[in-house]
Every structure is written in C-alpha cells, then in structure tokens.
Motif scaffolding. Structure first.
Motif, PDB file in Angstrom:
ATOM      1  N   GLY A 112      -4.555   3.860  -7.984  1.00 49.49           N
ATOM      2  CA  GLY A 112      -3.493   4.663  -7.392  1.00 49.49           C
ATOM      3  C   GLY A 112      -3.637   4.801  -5.887  1.00 49.49           C
ATOM      4  O   GLY A 112      -2.641   4.741  -5.147  1.00 49.49           O
ATOM      5  N   TYR A 113      -4.864   4.958  -5.436  1.00 51.30           N
ATOM      6  CA  TYR A 113      -5.081   5.149  -4.007  1.00 51.30           C
ATOM      7  C   TYR A 113      -4.812   3.866  -3.214  1.00 51.30           C
ATOM      8  O   TYR A 113      -4.214   3.902  -2.137  1.00 51.30           O
ATOM      9  CB  TYR A 113      -6.505   5.638  -3.756  1.00 51.30           C
ATOM     10  N   VAL A 114      -5.256   2.727  -3.759  1.00 51.29           N
ATOM     11  CA  VAL A 114      -4.971   1.453  -3.095  1.00 51.29           C
ATOM     12  C   VAL A 114      -3.460   1.238  -3.004  1.00 51.29           C
ATOM     13  O   VAL A 114      -2.935   0.810  -1.965  1.00 51.29           O
ATOM     14  CB  VAL A 114      -5.635   0.273  -3.844  1.00 51.29           C
ATOM     15  N   TYR A 115      -2.754   1.576  -4.070  1.00 52.98           N
ATOM     16  CA  TYR A 115      -1.307   1.391  -4.053  1.00 52.98           C
ATOM     17  C   TYR A 115      -0.642   2.311  -3.025  1.00 52.98           C
ATOM     18  O   TYR A 115       0.276   1.901  -2.306  1.00 52.98           O
ATOM     19  CB  TYR A 115      -0.720   1.659  -5.440  1.00 52.98           C
ATOM     20  N   SER A 116      -1.114   3.551  -2.945  1.00 51.87           N
ATOM     21  CA  SER A 116      -0.492   4.505  -2.020  1.00 51.87           C
ATOM     22  C   SER A 116      -0.709   4.116  -0.565  1.00 51.87           C
ATOM     23  O   SER A 116       0.147   4.389   0.284  1.00 51.87           O
ATOM     24  CB  SER A 116      -1.050   5.914  -2.273  1.00 51.87           C
ATOM     25  N   LYS A 117      -1.826   3.455  -0.268  1.00 45.98           N
ATOM     26  CA  LYS A 117      -2.134   3.126   1.125  1.00 45.98           C
ATOM     27  C   LYS A 117      -1.765   1.696   1.510  1.00 45.98           C
ATOM     28  O   LYS A 117      -1.434   1.421   2.665  1.00 45.98           O
ATOM     29  CB  LYS A 117      -3.632   3.353   1.393  1.00 45.98           C
ATOM     30  N   PHE A 118      -1.855   0.773   0.556  1.00 45.99           N
ATOM     31  CA  PHE A 118      -1.606  -0.631   0.882  1.00 45.99           C
ATOM     32  C   PHE A 118      -0.342  -1.185   0.213  1.00 45.99           C
ATOM     33  O   PHE A 118       0.025  -2.337   0.447  1.00 45.99           O
ATOM     34  CB  PHE A 118      -2.804  -1.495   0.464  1.00 45.99           C
TER      35      PHE A 118
END
Length: 487
Positions: free
Chosen positions: A408-414
């Motif tokens: 989820g965090y990778v998707y939100s930032k990248f």
C-alpha cells in the motif's frame, strides 16, 4: 535485465546447493547426530545471534548499497567506505562491555525456562558479531555486482563446515562442547574470508575524513537499525521466545518445520542479491519507468517459482516426514503458515529495496517497528496458549500485515503495484494443481514418491505456463525445449 538474469541464475544454483546441504543438516544430521536438547540449544544460539546482527551492523549493510553508487569522487568514496567500517563500532564496543559486565544477568534471562542456555552468552555475541560484519562485507561485494562468491559464502560455506562437524560428532571424533565452539569458529572464519574477498575488489583507504553527507548517512543508518531489527524480529523472534516458554527440544522441532518452509525463499534470496543494488541505482537516477518494470517482473517471476516450491512442499510433506525421526514428525500447520508467509514475501518482488533506498524509508521503518512490537505481543499471547502453532500464527499474522502495509505504501508514493492479470493466472493454476494432486499418492519408497509427484506436477505447471505465456522470462527459457519437441 541481462545482468539480473545471469547473476540470479548463478545465485539460484549456489543458494539451492546451500539449501540442499542445509536440508541434509537440518532434516537428517542434526536430528540423528545430536540430541533434541542440543539441537534446540544450537537453534536458540543462532536465532538469538541473528536478532543481534542488525543492531551490531548499525544498518551499514543497507547504507552501503544505498549511497555507494552516488559517489563519483574517489576521495569521497574512500571516506564513505572507511566510515562504513568504523560506524558499527559505535554499537559493538558498548555492547561488548555490557556483555562482559552483565554476563550472568543475560545468562539468567535466557535460561529462565531452559537452564542449558545459560553458559552460552558469549557464543551468541561472537556469532552475532561475525554475522554483522559478514553482512557488511557482503554488501561491499554486491555494490560491485559480484554477488555470487558472497552468496556461496553465505549459503554454502557455513553449512558445509557444519555438516563436516556433525559427521565428526557422529563418529565421536569431537564432542558436543567442541562442536559448539567450532560452530562459533565457522562464522568467524566465514567473516574473515569474506573480508579478504571484499578488499580484493576494492581496498579501502582507511581514511578518517568524513564524507560531506555524513550526517545523512548516520541518520539513515540509525533508522535502518530499527528497520533491520524489525525485519529480523519478524523472522527470528518466534524461536527466541519459544525458548522462554517451552522445553528446548520443542525449539528444535519448530526449527525443522521453519527450515522446510524457508526453502521457498531460495529464489527470492538469489534474485535480491542483484536487484537490491539495481533498485538503488534506478532510484538514484530517478528512472521510474525501469523501476516499475523491475518491480512487476521481479514479483511475477518470484511468485511463479516460490508458488510451485510451496505447493510441492505441502503435497509431499507426509512423505518427507517418513524419512525423519518420529519426534520431528508433525508440524504440518507450522510448515503451511510459515511457507505461506514466504510466498507472500515473494509476491512483493523488490519492494523492500524500493522502500529502503527511497526517500520514504523513515515511514516504513516506523511501521516495521510497530509490527515488530505486534509480533512480540502475538507470540507472548499465542505461544503459552497454543505452543508451536501459536508461534507460527503470530509470525503469519504479523508478516502478512507488514506486507500489506508495504504494498500500500509503495502504491501511495510511487503509483505502482507488483500485480497483474498474470499474477491471478498463476494463483489459479497453483490452486487447481493443489486440489488435483492433494489426494494423489504412490506406494513406493518416500524418496521415489516425492520425486514422482514433484516431476509430474512440475511438468504440468511449466507446460500450462508456457501455453498461457504468463511470463516472458519463463517463456524464453522453456520455449526452445518445447519448440524442439514439436518438430
């Protein structure tokens, strides 16, 4: 992807050889040549040392990979490499002094349930120290894209030495006390060989001058201590905490089950040796297109390989147990849960490398620490209630949660994720094969039964993947063979 495939292929071979030796050690030599109590003691020593390792490295093994490719000036590079060697001493020296003055206190804490552990405090510290500097020199090698020898030292050398020592124990050439001392010696020797190889690639100038961005380096390293410790806690805390609640032979039983499941990580461990520095380089160059491509490709490739290994393990587990001493049989649920966490790890592809080498590493480190606390609490609650299966459930819940957070965090930032329609195709194929072959058994010797079932499942799996053309990498490898057969 040429260099990725080439070194991943070589690393996979080395890692499989290492795990093959490890399998012989774990499933046959340890279980037959040492008592259950002594095997449990070895498991506790190594697990506790592994918990110390990220703390003693001061996060340097990740810092080296993140910052090395950013240095273009030779003098700055020398200063940086020298700092990488000295920085861990900020933790190691105080920790060594604490261990010296508080040996009895530490021993009493570790031996609260199992008194056998009390006398091995320094064994744990020395193995942890050797592990820590080995990882630093291993990263030194990886940034030069020369990971195969380091992988050999990590996966094969130690296990081969231990196998020899166990055979010597079996023939009464050495005793258990000498074996445990020699076990420490193996890790120290491995460190020294790795150091010599790393310095042969690039000899540091041993400069006391600090690089210009040393503040950023130290801050990053300090935070990586938290992240590295959290990651290791998720992997090793179960065995450490089992020692606090159950008889030590149960730690050995659990360790065997975990090793069986850990075979699933072989492809991931091999691929990450080269994708980690490549990811750092892509991030340093801000090449988002290639990063997205590497992210999806690494996830799919690892899921294809790890998924079939998981399936083969689960479908052949009862036959494998027939080859082992009766005391070590069982633990089906432990193998299943720990194995499933390894498959979930594989699905992440190179997401760990993306997070730890990006500007967003602080947030994910905080999340990692929170989840490490969660797994400790879960083990504290579940081990007394459910024993070994409780430890497995705690690990599964924590790692599955952590992986969901990271995706989820990778998707939100990248704005990218590792999944595709091909991921779903592989998942459905694995489920169908599992359902079809779960009740298929043969009545031969267990080794023959395992080989037959594995060969049949693998052929069907590869053929369907080829027909569906799920992965271009897999297709390019197997298509020459199928094309030859069709002529």
């Amino acid at each position: 992807m040429g260099i990725v495939f080439k070194q991943t292929f070589n690393n996979t071979i080395v890692t499989f050889v290492g795990f093959g030796i490890g399998a012989i050690n774990t499933l046959f030599f340890y279980t037959n040549f040492l008592s259950k109590e002594n095997y449990g003691l070895v498991t506790v020593i190594l697990a506790t040392a592994a918990l110390l390792m990220p703390l003693l490295t001061f996060g340097v093994q990740n810092t080296l990979v993140k910052f090395y490719s950013s240095y273009k000036d030779g003098e700055e590079s020398t200063a940086f490499l020298s700092l990488m060697l000295y920085l861990p001493l900020l933790i190691i020296i105080p920790f060594a002094l604490f261990t010296f003055f508080a040996t009895d206190f530490i021993g009493d804490f570790l031996a609260e349930k199992n008194k056998e552990v009390r006398g091995y405090v320094w064994y744990i510290f020395l193995v942890g120290l050797a592990m820590s500097y080995f990882e630093i020199f291993y990263s030194w090698v990886k940034v030069h894209m020369k990971s195969v020898f380091g992988n050999f030292m990590k996966e094969v050398f130690g296990r081969l030495c231990i196998a020899i020592l166990l055979v010597l124990v079996y023939y009464n050439i050495i005793g258990v006390d000498f074996f445990l001392k020699a076990l420490v010696g193996v890790y120290v020797l491995r460190l020294l060989i790795m150091k010599l190889y790393a310095f042969s690639l690039e000899m540091p100038g041993f400069s006391f001058k600090l690089p210009k961005n040393y503040i950023s380096i130290v801050k990053y390293s300090a935070l990586i201590i938290l992240g590295g410790s959290a990651a290791v806690i998720l992997l090793e805390i179960d065995k450490f905490m089992l020692n606090q609640y159950v008889a030590i032979e149960n730690v050995a039983f659990y360790g065997v089950s975990v090793f069986i499941a850990t075979v699933i990580t072989v492809p991931s461990r091999a691929m990450h040796q080269i994708t980690h520095p490549l990811t750092a380089k892509l991030l340093n160059n801000n090449d988002r297109r290639e990063l997205r491509k590497l992210y999806k490709k690494s996830s799919l490739t690892l899921f294809i390989i790890s998924g079939i290994i998981f399936l083969l393990i689960i479908l052949n587990l009862q036959e494998l147990y027939k080859l082992m001493p009766v005391a070590y049989r069982g633990g089906m649920l432990v193998v299943f849960l720990i194995g499933l966490t390894k498959v979930l790890d594989a699905l992440l592809g190179n997401s760990n490398s993306i997070l730890f080498n990006s500007d967003y590493y602080r947030a994910i480190l905080v999340m990692g620490v929170m989840l490490a606390i969660l797994v400790v609490v879960l083990n504290y609650v579940l081990i007394p209630a459910y024993g070994l299966e409780g430890a497995a459930w705690a690990t599964f819940i924590a790692i599955a949660s952590f992986n969901a957070v990271k995706i989820g965090y990778v998707y939100s930032k990248f704005k990218m994720h590792p999944f595709s329609l091909d991921t779903l195709k592989v998942l459905l194929l694995l489920c169908v094969l599992g359902g079809l072959f779960f009740y298929v058994n043969f009545n031969f010797y267990p080794v023959i039964n395992i080989a037959l079932k594995s060969i049949i499942i693998s052929i069907v799996y590869i053929f369907v993947l080829y027909k569906l053309r799920v992965s271009e990498d897999v297709y390019s490898i197997v298509s020459p063979y199928f094309n030859k057969k069709s002529k």
